[in-house]
Write an enzyme that holds these catalytic residues in place. Structure first.
Site, mmCIF file in Angstrom:
data_model
loop_
_atom_site.group_PDB
_atom_site.id
_atom_site.type_symbol
_atom_site.label_atom_id
_atom_site.label_comp_id
_atom_site.label_asym_id
_atom_site.label_seq_id
_atom_site.Cartn_x
_atom_site.Cartn_y
_atom_site.Cartn_z
ATOM 1 C CE LYS A 99 50.073 41.563 35.130
ATOM 2 N NZ LYS A 99 49.209 42.439 34.354
ATOM 3 C CE LYS B 126 46.872 42.389 38.364
ATOM 4 N NZ LYS B 126 45.739 41.942 37.682
HETATM 5 S S1 IVH Z 1 42.726 45.502 44.459
HETATM 6 C C1 IVH Z 1 41.573 49.794 44.203
HETATM 7 N N1 IVH Z 1 43.377 43.005 44.899
HETATM 8 O O1 IVH Z 1 43.438 43.155 39.238
HETATM 9 C C2 IVH Z 1 41.839 48.340 44.342
HETATM 10 N N2 IVH Z 1 42.750 43.658 42.694
HETATM 11 O O2 IVH Z 1 44.855 44.774 37.258
HETATM 12 C C3 IVH Z 1 41.904 47.662 43.074
HETATM 13 N N3 IVH Z 1 42.735 41.825 41.078
HETATM 14 O O3 IVH Z 1 40.820 45.410 38.545
HETATM 15 C C4 IVH Z 1 41.866 46.229 43.135
HETATM 16 N N4 IVH Z 1 43.340 40.242 42.478
HETATM 17 O O4 IVH Z 1 40.211 42.976 39.043
HETATM 18 C C5 IVH Z 1 42.979 43.922 43.993
HETATM 19 N N5 IVH Z 1 43.923 40.815 45.401
HETATM 20 C C6 IVH Z 1 43.535 41.724 44.512
HETATM 21 C C7 IVH Z 1 43.292 41.393 43.170
HETATM 22 C C8 IVH Z 1 42.916 42.400 42.289
HETATM 23 C C9 IVH Z 1 42.992 40.525 41.223
HETATM 24 C C10 IVH Z 1 42.356 42.461 39.791
HETATM 25 C C11 IVH Z 1 41.226 43.454 39.889
HETATM 26 C C12 IVH Z 1 41.772 44.716 39.306
HETATM 27 C C13 IVH Z 1 42.886 44.203 38.450
HETATM 28 C C14 IVH Z 1 43.915 45.257 38.160
#
Ligand code: IVH
Length: 680
Positions: free
Chosen positions: A323, A126
């Site tokens: 997290k 993430k």
């Molecule tokens: S998937 C519907 N993959 O985390 C799919 N998000 O806390 C939603 N983020 O808004 C996102 N790394 O900005 C996805 N490998 C990853 C990610 C990721 C960072 C962020 C993204 C999202 C936020 C949610």
């Protein structure tokens, strides 16, 4: 080659341009996406320049996907709000394995099938950045937008184009009419730290984490600032109807082929146990990465399962963020010190009992300003919770008042500057307390270090230690004094050899060739960063013209706001600053964009024409030579003897016998300040 008039292209020219564009695009892809350069920097620069020149000659051949179209020439005035074609969802959070397990049971239950078919999970890191949505029409990037509230975001296409790892054109032979790609734009740790250092120096509030800094950067109106921060992008979602795409893994494999960078640290897991192992491995390994991560995203691999599960109003049911715990630990405040920055801003710094946090030893943490101190109600000896915000700058999050020792002393901002002892000021609504003594050693040191910086006058070899000595010995009281240093003075300093002294003197001399916009940046006027300095220098080709401009005229420059204009205007109202500029000009620095010979040929006002001056005593900032040169430039003459022919006596500290003589003859006396005012 320099002929700038547009020409009509021949088929050969069109073909050459297309080839050149392709070559540059390929090299850029290899460098920014594959991390495997195929071309030397010099060669790339040459080809890029050639492309630029051809496009200047044949503007009708410029295409929006040309590598030259990444950085806009003019800042935007505002961003338009845009509706996303497909909503951008956020992610539900899990903070431990039990919550992950609960999510797993929930989606299986939703499908009405407890023992759902064997499923794979994809684990991704993430990334702590800002989500963006990219839209391609017929393979060409037409829109880049922020997430906003998920339904509507802001159109930041111009800024997104500056991210070199985002293809302006998809690497597909027959691109579908519409492709949507989502992913995370992020800043590298090194750049995040640099941005905050710069903000601290300028007395601006710091970004709490790389995510805020990335989001702030993406919303910059000037795409040149965005380009300078080298954002990067990892793609993680591909919306494309294709019979070949069965699962998320297929999408992650296709994205790089389309020209995108996908985070390499992804993993296909067959059970929650494997997910847990991935999570544990990255808990420590993520510290080695040059960007921030704050957890792991777990996604169901099967696209058909994803489709069946769909989304709630906010989150997809088929993904969850697991997290990492916040990096927070308690420790004790030993004392609080106050640092004085280049702008005079006082920053309270907590000196802590050392603790291990996010893999490093933390001994100090920022307390930001008085407002923050009040909010925390901080006392010496307090036990506090310290967090490494974005894992970089430690800060005090809160106090545990129950553990406060009796009689503990409340921490407040000092009333006097810890460096020079002068009274400090705080002007609400500003949260910052400042020392406003321009001769404060901390301010002088900071301004010299800024002046010598790589992006300012680029004077190599003058580090913090040397600056400390130069200021302490009073050899240097302002940056103008650097240009009067000599070999003997430098060699007399501690740990200064002849060779390095020679190098420093050479570097100082070389800095005289730096262009006017760098000098302007080097002066360290509040809010005048590199980009603003360039904008101002383009519009005011000389220091004189900028000094003579009204606040409204400065604000008239496209891209310069009211706050910057006021700051610049006020800076030039201070006679000491005018005197500084005069001294720098006399030392041969470039205070104009046009060559000084050209300036000389333009007729100048001669306020001292026909007037004779005599100098006596030590002047506050000018040397005798400098004063003489100012007088002569303004048409006056300087003599040594006081006679009836003398019009003015320029009077400094500890004057000699000339004063009494001049008074007898009724000759007018002038201070340095009056002289400078008149010479203007
Ligand atoms: S998937 C519907 N993959 O985390 C799919 N998000 O806390 C939603 N983020 O808004 C996102 N790394 O900005 C996805 N490998 C990853 C990610 C990721 C960072 C962020 C993204 C999202 C936020 C949610």
């Amino acid at each position: 080659m320099n002929d700038q008039t547009p020409k009509t292209p021949t088929p050969e020219i069109s073909q050459k341009l297309e080839q050149l564009r392709l070559t540059v695009q390929r090299a850029s892809y290899a460098y920014y996406v594959l991390d495997a350069p195929t071309m030397e920097d010099g060669v790339y620069d040459r080809l890029y320049r050639e492309l630029q020149e051809l496009e200047t000659q044949y503007p009708e051949l410029i295409s929006p996907d040309s590598p030259t179209q990444r950085v806009g020439e003019k800042p935007a005035t505002q961003f338009e709000s845009v509706r996303h074609n497909i909503s951008l969802y956020s992610l539900e959070n899990a903070f431990n394995m039990a919550e992950l397990q609960a999510w797993d049971e929930k989606w299986r239950r939703f499908l009405g099938n407890w023992a759902a078919e064997d499923n794979n999970y994809i684990c991704e890191l993430k990334i702590d950045g800002s989500a963006i949505a990219l839209t391609y029409h017929d393979g060409i990037l037409v829109r880049g937008a922020t997430r906003g509230d998920g339904v509507t975001g802001e159109d930041i296409t111009q800024n997104i184009k500056t991210i070199r790892s985002i293809p302006l054109k998809l690497h597909l032979d027959n691109p579908p009419p519409v492709v949507e790609v989502r992913g995370e734009a992020f800043l590298y740790n090194r750049i995040f730290a640099e941005i905050n250092q710069e903000r601290q120096k300028n007395g601006e509030p710091l970004f709490a984490n790389p995510r805020n800094a990335a989001a702030g950067t993406l919303r910059q109106l000037d795409s040149r600032i965005v380009a300078a921060r080298h954002l990067d992008f990892f793609a993680y979602t591909l919306h494309l109807d294709s019979p070949n795409l069965h699962d998320h893994w297929d999408c992650l494999e296709l994205l790089p082929k389309m020209g995108f960078k996908v985070n390499p640290n992804r993993q296909l897991c067959q059970s929650l146990l494997e997910v847990q192992q991935y999570f544990n491995t990255w808990e420590t390994q993520r510290r080695e990465l040059p960007y921030m991560t704050d957890g792991v995203v777990v996604k169901l691999n099967s696209l058909s399962l994803q489709k069946q599960l769909g989304e709630t109003r906010k989150f997809p049911r088929w993904a969850i963020a697991l997290k990492y715990p916040a990096e927070e630990l308690p420790t004790k405040i030993i004392s609080v010190t106050f640092q004085v920055g280049r702008t005079g801003a006082l920053t309270p710094v907590a000196e802590l009992e050392p603790i291990q946090l996010a893999g490093t030893t933390v001994k100090r943490a920022t307390l930001h300003n008085q407002d923050r101190l009040t909010e925390l109600d901080l006392h010496i000896g307090d036990t506090v919770i310290v967090r490494k915000a974005g894992e970089i700058i430690p800060e005090v999050v809160r106090v545990l008042p129950d553990l406060r020792p009796t009689g503990a002393k409340l921490v407040t901002m000092p009333t006097h500057c810890p460096e020079c002892g002068e009274t400090v000021v705080k002007t609400p609504p500003e949260a910052v307390t400042r020392c406003i003594n321009s001769s404060c050693p901390a301010i002088v040191r900071g301004s010299i270090i800024h002046w010598c910086g790589r992006r300012a006058l680029d004077i190599n070899g003058i580090g913090e230690k040397l600056v400390q000595q130069l200021v302490e010995t009073q050899l240097v009281r302002s940056v103008a004094d650097l240009y009067h240093l000599n070999m003997d003075q430098l060699v007399a300093l501690e740990r200064q050899g002849q060779k390095s002294a020679q190098k420093i003197l050479e570097a100082i001399a070389a800095s005289k060739k730096q262009p006017w916009h760098r000098v302007l940046y080097g002066l360290g006027i509040r809010y005048v960063g590199e980009v603003n300095a360039e904008l101002l220098a383009q519009n005011f080709p000389s220091c004189q013209s900028l000094a003579a401009a009204s606040s409204a005229q400065i604000e008239g420059v496209y891209g310069i706001g009211a706050e910057i204009a006021t700051s610049v205007y006020q800076w030039f109202q201070n006679p000491a600053n005018i005197s500084l500029c005069d001294r720098l000009e006399q030392s041969g620095l470039q205070l104009a964009s046009v060559p000084s010979t050209a300036l000389k040929s333009t007729p100048q006002a001669q306020p001292f024409a026909g007037k004779t001056f005599v100098l006596t005593g030590t002047l506050p900032t000018l040397t005798r030579e400098e004063a003489k040169s100012i007088i002569e430039k303004a048409g006056g003459k300087v003599t040594n003897s006081v006679t009836q022919k003398v019009d003015y006596l320029l009077l400094g500290d500890k004057p000699g016998s000339k004063l009494a003589k001049a008074q007898n003859l009724g000759i007018a006396e002038l201070s340095e300040l009056e002289l400078l005012e008149m010479a203007k």
